[in-house]
Design an enzyme around this catalytic site. Structure first.
Site, PDB file in Angstrom:
ATOM      1  N   GLY A  73       0.825  -1.206   0.000  1.00  0.00           N
ATOM      2  CA  GLY A  73       0.000   0.000   0.000  1.00  0.00           C
ATOM      3  C   GLY A  73       0.860   1.257   0.000  1.00  0.00           C
ATOM      4  CG  ASN A 153      -4.214   4.402   9.439  1.00  0.00           C
ATOM      5  OD1 ASN A 153      -4.424   5.442   8.815  1.00  0.00           O
ATOM      6  ND2 ASN A 153      -3.134   4.232  10.165  1.00  0.00           N
ATOM      7  CD  GLN A 181      -7.214   0.210   8.195  1.00  0.00           C
ATOM      8  OE1 GLN A 181      -7.639  -0.839   8.637  1.00  0.00           O
ATOM      9  NE2 GLN A 181      -5.917   0.435   8.053  1.00  0.00           N
ATOM     10  CB  SER A 201      -2.258  -2.730   1.168  1.00  0.00           C
ATOM     11  OG  SER A 201      -1.230  -3.620   1.550  1.00  0.00           O
ATOM     12  CG  HIS A 203      -0.785  -6.454   4.536  1.00  0.00           C
ATOM     13  ND1 HIS A 203      -0.922  -6.084   5.855  1.00  0.00           N
ATOM     14  CD2 HIS A 203      -0.194  -5.415   3.915  1.00  0.00           C
ATOM     15  CE1 HIS A 203      -0.422  -4.869   6.015  1.00  0.00           C
ATOM     16  NE2 HIS A 203       0.024  -4.433   4.848  1.00  0.00           N
ATOM     17  CB  CYS A 326       4.913   6.601  17.353  1.00  0.00           C
ATOM     18  SG  CYS A 326       3.944   6.251  18.810  1.00  0.00           S
TER      19      CYS A 326
HETATM   20  C1  LIG Z   1      -1.694  -0.094   6.137  1.00  0.00           C
HETATM   21  C2  LIG Z   1      -1.917   1.229   5.487  1.00  0.00           C
HETATM   22  C3  LIG Z   1      -1.020   1.725   4.524  1.00  0.00           C
HETATM   23  C4  LIG Z   1       0.249   1.009   4.163  1.00  0.00           C
HETATM   24  O1  LIG Z   1       0.040  -0.225   3.519  1.00  0.00           O
HETATM   25  P1  LIG Z   1       1.253  -1.276   3.464  1.00  0.00           P
HETATM   26  O2  LIG Z   1       0.778  -2.345   2.559  1.00  0.00           O
HETATM   27  O3  LIG Z   1       1.441  -1.761   4.865  1.00  0.00           O
HETATM   28  O4  LIG Z   1       2.435  -0.545   2.956  1.00  0.00           O
HETATM   29  C5  LIG Z   1      -1.312   2.926   3.915  1.00  0.00           C
HETATM   30  N1  LIG Z   1      -2.417   3.625   4.231  1.00  0.00           N
HETATM   31  C6  LIG Z   1      -3.303   3.175   5.140  1.00  0.00           C
HETATM   32  C7  LIG Z   1      -4.525   3.982   5.422  1.00  0.00           C
HETATM   33  C8  LIG Z   1      -3.083   1.981   5.813  1.00  0.00           C
HETATM   34  O5  LIG Z   1      -3.959   1.552   6.724  1.00  0.00           O
END
Ligand SMILES: *Cc1c(COP(=O)(O)O)cnc(C)c1O
Length: 383
Positions: A73, A153, A181, A201, A203, A326
């Site tokens: 993501g 998120n 998200q 993303s 996962h 963090c």
């Molecule tokens: C998890 C997340 C990302 C990053 O995605 P990854 O696949 O972990 O790099 C970006 N934006 C939001 C809102 C997310 O929740």
């Protein structure tokens, strides 16, 4: 050690669905061809990628050629924002976003500031909501991109992205939505959302780690951020993660097929958590009370440290989060909670519980019986 983890951190990541793993396995074993090769084994890989791209495009109500597979993501956010910015330097240097974005967006904008780009951060209200009219008013003749997340998120608030997109479309400004998200949970018709670019993303919706998706509407000029082979129509060099891409598409399809059965159950669990934990004195819900993600229950508790709650929950086998990304040891509270106007002392006491399809009422009741005592103990320790 408890024999089973009660996993309540689905906003961070989700377990791979075993049906998705089954769809991926052939491409990790027998079907190992490079999709750029012309012999049968290579063509099989390319066919699998083409089919995955069609499935993803179908759910987004877009064309397959508008879909790029990336590595996560964060990469999708980076490619959207840097790709548009560096391709639009003759038009202007102004980017509009919000202070509650994921760091994949915020730090990308900060990085671009080193190259002469300027960023306007549209403030949010105490529920973390952006006012679309504020976005409209911030647009100048230098604006080249607006980027607003679909759902936050940390606190789960859903943003009025379709309306922001309408305003951007009227002014011909590209609009990027970080929908990472929201993926698998909220409707993702890019036409209805007035989206020009949209990040996802795998996962986050029971797909594999290491696969991102970027939708870029036909005609969007994006400067590639990875140079090399001409994979992904020249937008992203590198031999394709065939198994990952197959898994991302399978997970995406399953998520939307099963949403009508799963979502009401998750909402009921979320509301049980919220009702139960708001009974604790000095507690507050963070984010919007109704306009929020189905799986997100997030709170602040006065007079405690969120990290201390997490350590106590971990002893009971519960996986949760403070919501802020963090790293441990950092004294900065969440940038999202601060942007919402929550006092820094209160923001330190944050707890984010994000549900998934395998959580049960029993899981929620473990939380409801444990957290009040944990908070009481921690407040007592402070004297
Ligand atoms: C998890 C997340 C990302 C990053 O995605 P990854 O696949 O972990 O790099 C970006 N934006 C939001 C809102 C997310 O929740």
């Amino acid at each position: 050690m408890p024999d089973r983890t009660i996993y309540l951190d689905h906003a961070a990541t989700t377990a791979l669905d075993t049906r998705v793993l089954d769809a991926m396995l052939p491409y990790l074993t027998m079907e190992y061809g490079n999709a750029s090769s012309i012999y049968t084994l290579g063509r099989h890989a390319m066919q699998a990628i083409d089919s995955a791209r069609e499935q993803v495009a179908d759910i987004l109500n877009s064309r397959p050629t508008e879909i790029t597979f990336t590595g996560c993501g964060s990469e999708s956010d980076n490619l959207a924002i840097k790709g548009i910015a560096f391709a639009s330097q003759k038009k202007g240097n102004h980017i509009i976003t919000t202070p509650i974005e994921h760091h994949a967006v915020l730090y990308t904008c900060q990085y671009l500031e080193r190259f002469g780009f300027k960023t306007t951060y549209i403030p949010v209200d105490s529920y973390a909501q952006v006012d679309p009219d504020d976005v409209g008013r911030a647009i100048t003749d230098q604006t080249i991109l607006v980027s607003v997340m679909y759902a936050n998120n940390e606190v789960g608030t859903i943003e009025p992205v379709a309306e922001i997109g309408r305003i951007c479309r009227a002014k011909k400004i590209p609009f990027h939505i970080d929908a990472v998200q929201a993926g698998g949970s909220l409707p993702l018709d890019v036409a209805a959302l007035n989206a020009d670019l949209l990040s996802l993303s795998a996962h986050k919706f029971y797909g594999p780690k290491g696969v991102g998706i970027l939708y870029a509407r036909q005609g969007m000029r994006l400067l590639p951020q990875l140079q090399g082979g001409s994979q992904e129509r020249g937008r992203r060099a590198g031999t394709e993660n065939v198994a990952g891409i197959v898994g991302a598409a399978a997970a995406f399809r399953l998520a939307y097929e099963e949403l009508p059965q799963i979502q009401p159950r998750i909402i009921a669990l979320r509301d049980r958590l919220i009702d139960g934990l708001l009974a604790i004195s000095g507690s507050q819900l963070t984010g919007h009370s109704t306009n929020r993600l189905a799986n997100n229950a997030s709170f602040c508790f006065e007079g405690v440290e969120g990290e201390s709650i997490l350590l106590n929950l971990d002893l009971l086998g519960v996986a949760a989060s403070t919501g802020s990304a963090c790293t441990s040891g950092s004294v900065d509270p969440s940038h999202v909670l601060v942007a919402m106007g929550i006092p820094v002392e209160v923001a330190h006491g944050s707890l984010r519980l994000t549900l998934g399809k395998n959580n049960t009422v029993a899981d929620v009741d473990v939380i409801l019986s444990a957290v009040p005592g944990i908070i009481e103990k921690l407040r007592g320790l402070r004297g």
